[in-house]
Design a protein around this motif. Structure first.
Motif, PDB file in Angstrom:
ATOM      1  N   ALA A 258       0.641  -1.038   0.053  1.00 37.41           N
ATOM      2  CA  ALA A 258      -0.045   0.060   0.046  1.00 37.41           C
ATOM      3  C   ALA A 258       0.831   1.349   0.205  1.00 37.41           C
ATOM      4  CB  ALA A 258      -0.933  -0.182   1.197  1.00 37.41           C
ATOM      5  N   PHE A 259       2.113   1.111   0.521  1.00 37.17           N
ATOM      6  CA  PHE A 259       2.878   2.318   0.638  1.00 37.17           C
ATOM      7  C   PHE A 259       3.665   2.644  -0.853  1.00 37.17           C
ATOM      8  CE2 PHE A 259       2.968   1.433   5.205  1.00 37.17           C
ATOM      9  CZ  PHE A 259       2.449   2.612   5.561  1.00 37.17           C
ATOM     10  N   ARG A 260       3.441   1.606  -1.712  1.00 37.40           N
ATOM     11  CA  ARG A 260       4.040   1.880  -3.136  1.00 37.40           C
ATOM     12  C   ARG A 260       2.975   2.854  -3.889  1.00 37.40           C
ATOM     13  NH1 ARG A 260       4.734  -0.670  -8.266  1.00 37.40           N
ATOM     14  NH2 ARG A 260       6.639  -0.521  -8.966  1.00 37.40           N
ATOM     15  N   GLN A 261       1.940   3.099  -3.536  1.00 37.13           N
ATOM     16  CA  GLN A 261       0.970   3.446  -4.332  1.00 37.13           C
ATOM     17  C   GLN A 261       1.112   5.188  -4.134  1.00 37.13           C
ATOM     18  OE1 GLN A 261      -0.923   1.547  -5.891  1.00 37.13           O
ATOM     19  NE2 GLN A 261       0.449  -0.057  -4.725  1.00 37.13           N
ATOM     20  N   PRO A 262       0.656   5.922  -5.142  1.00 36.59           N
ATOM     21  CA  PRO A 262       0.919   7.530  -5.162  1.00 36.59           C
ATOM     22  C   PRO A 262       0.078   8.230  -4.183  1.00 36.59           C
ATOM     23  CG  PRO A 262      -0.507   6.837  -6.902  1.00 36.59           C
ATOM     24  CD  PRO A 262      -0.417   5.250  -6.126  1.00 36.59           C
ATOM     25  N   ASN A 263       0.284   7.862  -2.936  1.00 37.30           N
ATOM     26  CA  ASN A 263      -0.289   8.753  -1.742  1.00 37.30           C
ATOM     27  C   ASN A 263       0.636   9.958  -1.423  1.00 37.30           C
ATOM     28  OD1 ASN A 263      -2.918   7.040  -1.369  1.00 37.30           O
ATOM     29  ND2 ASN A 263      -1.405   5.538  -1.301  1.00 37.30           N
ATOM     30  N   LEU A 264       0.041  10.653  -0.459  1.00 37.86           N
ATOM     31  CA  LEU A 264       0.742  11.844  -0.022  1.00 37.86           C
ATOM     32  C   LEU A 264       2.341  11.646   0.608  1.00 37.86           C
ATOM     33  CD1 LEU A 264       0.795  14.880   0.688  1.00 37.86           C
ATOM     34  CD2 LEU A 264      -0.312  14.232   2.815  1.00 37.86           C
ATOM     35  N   LEU A 265       3.136  12.520  -0.090  1.00 39.10           N
ATOM     36  CA  LEU A 265       4.469  12.270   0.219  1.00 39.10           C
ATOM     37  C   LEU A 265       4.803  13.597   0.985  1.00 39.10           C
ATOM     38  CD1 LEU A 265       6.201  10.683  -2.896  1.00 39.10           C
ATOM     39  CD2 LEU A 265       5.977   9.605  -0.277  1.00 39.10           C
ATOM     40  N   PHE A 266       5.672  13.614   2.117  1.00 41.95           N
ATOM     41  CA  PHE A 266       6.222  14.828   2.815  1.00 41.95           C
ATOM     42  C   PHE A 266       7.604  14.502   3.169  1.00 41.95           C
ATOM     43  CE2 PHE A 266       3.805  12.539   5.695  1.00 41.95           C
ATOM     44  CZ  PHE A 266       4.687  12.719   6.952  1.00 41.95           C
ATOM     45  N   ASN A 267       8.339  15.920   3.393  1.00 39.26           N
ATOM     46  CA  ASN A 267       9.663  15.557   3.776  1.00 39.26           C
ATOM     47  C   ASN A 267       9.767  15.821   5.401  1.00 39.26           C
ATOM     48  OD1 ASN A 267       9.750  18.282   4.154  1.00 39.26           O
ATOM     49  ND2 ASN A 267      10.662  18.692   2.102  1.00 39.26           N
ATOM     50  N   GLN A 268      11.087  15.714   5.828  1.00 36.42           N
ATOM     51  CA  GLN A 268      11.266  16.017   7.270  1.00 36.42           C
ATOM     52  C   GLN A 268      10.902  17.081   7.861  1.00 36.42           C
ATOM     53  OE1 GLN A 268      12.172  13.251   9.488  1.00 36.42           O
ATOM     54  NE2 GLN A 268      11.503  14.807  11.052  1.00 36.42           N
ATOM     55  N   TYR A 269      10.651  18.056   7.060  1.00 35.44           N
ATOM     56  CA  TYR A 269      10.080  19.426   7.454  1.00 35.44           C
ATOM     57  C   TYR A 269       8.349  19.693   7.335  1.00 35.44           C
ATOM     58  CZ  TYR A 269      15.025  20.580   7.103  1.00 35.44           C
ATOM     59  OH  TYR A 269      16.328  20.587   7.410  1.00 35.44           O
ATOM     60  N   GLY A 270       8.074  18.292   7.039  1.00 41.63           N
ATOM     61  CA  GLY A 270       6.409  18.339   6.839  1.00 41.63           C
ATOM     62  C   GLY A 270       5.960  18.907   5.419  1.00 41.63           C
ATOM     63  N   LYS A 271       6.741  19.097   4.553  1.00 39.95           N
ATOM     64  CA  LYS A 271       6.312  19.706   3.301  1.00 39.95           C
ATOM     65  C   LYS A 271       5.991  18.629   2.191  1.00 39.95           C
ATOM     66  CE  LYS A 271       6.551  24.157   4.550  1.00 39.95           C
ATOM     67  NZ  LYS A 271       5.425  25.064   4.298  1.00 39.95           N
ATOM     68  N   ARG A 272       4.955  18.910   1.448  1.00 40.48           N
ATOM     69  CA  ARG A 272       4.830  18.081   0.179  1.00 40.48           C
ATOM     70  C   ARG A 272       5.708  18.502  -0.760  1.00 40.48           C
ATOM     71  NH1 ARG A 272      -0.100  18.342  -4.161  1.00 40.48           N
ATOM     72  NH2 ARG A 272       0.125  16.381  -5.083  1.00 40.48           N
ATOM     73  N   PHE A 273       6.284  17.903  -1.710  1.00 39.38           N
ATOM     74  CA  PHE A 273       7.452  18.252  -2.545  1.00 39.38           C
ATOM     75  C   PHE A 273       7.213  17.611  -3.866  1.00 39.38           C
ATOM     76  CE2 PHE A 273       8.662  14.376  -0.250  1.00 39.38           C
ATOM     77  CZ  PHE A 273       9.026  13.634  -1.183  1.00 39.38           C
TER      78      PHE A 273
END
Length: 487
Positions: A258-273
């Motif tokens: 399920a984590f291979r799917q195109p769901n929300l990604l964010f970095n260590q600063y909490g930002k989507r990129f």
């Protein structure tokens, strides 16, 4: 020092080495294969299947990829930085190599593309009984080829600017193998932390997990010491969990796909990129993730998303059965149970479960207010079915809402390193003047530079495919070199 003799010495008994040995032995040469490990077959016994174009399998399914199209695709993918002569030799050889392997008993029972929009070049082999390397070795034994296990090559013997053999080691004692040609097929440098640090953007065991063994860069080092020039060097990397057993095929074990799917990604600063559709292609996914702070990122999903996948299936599905479960894993089977097990046993520090966004933020040490705002903005995009920032397709926009929140820290996973030795279309090792080092050849991962810096998932099967095809090319051209030298 003891001395033995052979026409051709092959360093490495993986798919490239065994194929080179068989090609040379069939032409009447005495062949000795030296393998550092305790068995032949390389990391995966030849893999699930090689690349091929214009094959009978493609014709049966009306999915023919022409040699012209494949050549152009590889060249465009590398921005024409790859060697056109080498790419052409590989592509042109691939049609016959599928037939060559079939004659050894390999049956390619399916034809797959690996990513959306990809080409059906991956000829998948049922290795439940015998691996491809098993079949190649069976043919080699009939030709009295010799294989020495637990016998690494240490350095090449050079005389008058020509390869004259190799110094190898057995049971702690060095011995000399005199030969007219040497073929390097040692599988890359994936286990060599120093080379990984120097020649890739990763740190072995920290920002990347490698699923290789005995791939210490020995052959690359020996080729360089003998005057060979450096080729492009990179990891066949893809986004996934760094844990060696939780990573699995495609970056995630079956239960956690399920984590291979195109769901929300964010970095260590909490930002989507990014547009998370990059996760549809493992190479694209890791290329964007490794640009983030600390070379990793997080994906977050919820119980509602998992329930949706249970009803609808995954939007991104692997094109073949999972080699560990022997079934297609297109649904989130046992996801919750696996998450609970991993967290209870502390098997991995990269998976998290919480009751809220704030709970997840606290666990991963991310500013909760920043992450909550990121999720709020993303959910607004999902509700409107429009992403004005990264232009993500609306069918991939699933809101982050639910009672249970799951997060995974994603970094680089890899099957192998690629490149290191510069070769030409005859698999001859080239010196700094782009001239052949006489009698020296390299194949497979040690010399795979056709993509330059990122694995081309749109033309799948070309790690093992490059090994099989350059192996044949090297074996045949070593024979030509030897016979020419005799004349």
């Amino acid at each position: 020092m003891n001395r033995i003799h052979s026409d051709i010495v092959v360093l490495g008994a993986g798919p490239g080495g065994l194929t080179a040995a068989l090609a040379a032995a069939r032409l009447g040469n005495k062949v000795l294969v030296l393998e550092k490990g305790d068995c032949y077959g390389g990391a995966l016994g030849g893999g699930k299947g090689p690349f091929g174009v214009d094959t009978i399998q493609q014709r049966r399914l009306q999915r023919v990829i022409t040699k012209t199209a494949a050549f152009k695709y590889f060249m465009d993918y590398s921005h024409w930085r790859a060697n056109p002569s080498l790419v052409a030799a590989y592509v042109n050889k691939s049609t016959d190599t599928i037939h060559w392997l079939e004659e050894l008993g390999c049956e390619f029972d399916s034809l797959n593309a690996y990513v959306e929009g990809g080409n059906h070049t991956w000829h998948v082999y049922d290795d439940s009984k015998l691996s491809i390397c098993d079949r190649i070795w069976a043919a080699l034994k009939e030709l009295d080829a010799e294989l020495m296990l637990n016998t690494p090559g240490r350095r090449l013997i050079m005389e008058n600017d020509k390869v004259a053999g190799v110094i190898a080691e057995k049971d702690g004692e060095e011995f000399e193998v005199r030969a007219k040609a040497v073929i390097i097929a040692t599988g890359g440098f994936g286990n060599n932390a120093d080379m990984v640090k120097e020649y890739t953007p990763y740190t072995l065991g920290k920002t990347i997990c490698a699923m290789t063994r005995n791939c210490d860069g020995d052959g690359i080092r020996m080729a360089w010491e003998a005057g060979g020039s450096h080729g492009f060097m990179f990891y066949d990397a893809f986004a996934g969990l760094p844990h060696p057993t939780l990573g699995g095929p495609g970056g995630f074990c079956a239960e956690l796909r399920a984590f291979r799917q195109p769901n929300l990604l964010f970095n260590q600063y909490g930002k989507r990129f990014t547009d998370e559709t990059a996760m549809c292609n493992g190479a694209y996914g890791i290329n964007v993730i490794r640009q983030q702070p600390f070379s990793y990122a997080y994906m977050i999903i919820t119980d509602e998303i998992v329930d949706f996948y249970k009803e609808d299936g995954f939007p991104i599905a692997l094109p073949s059965k999972d080699p560990f479960t022997d079934r297609f894993e297109d649904w989130p089977r046992c996801f919750e149970e696996k998450m609970e097990e991993v967290i209870r046993t502390k098997e991995s520090p990269d998976l998290y479960v919480g009751s809220s966004i704030a709970d997840i933020a606290e666990q991963i040490n991310v500013d909760r207010h920043v992450l909550e705002k990121t999720v709020e903005e993303y959910n607004t995009c999902c509700d409107k079915e429009e992403d004005p920032v990264f232009h993500k397709r609306k069918n991939y926009l699933l809101p982050i809402r639910g009672k249970i929140f799951y997060a995974a820290r994603l970094s680089a996973n890899s099957y192998a390193t690629l490149g290191g030795i510069n070769i030409n279309e005859r698999a001859e090792v080239l010196n700094e003047s782009q001239l052949p080092v006489a009698g020296l050849y390299a194949v497979g991962n040690d010399a795979n530079t056709i993509c330059v810096d990122s694995y081309c998932f749109e033309m799948p099967g070309h790690t093992s495919g490059f090994a099989f095809n350059t192996g044949r090319i090297a074996g045949e051209n070593a024979d030509i070199y030897i016979k020419g030298a005799k004349v």
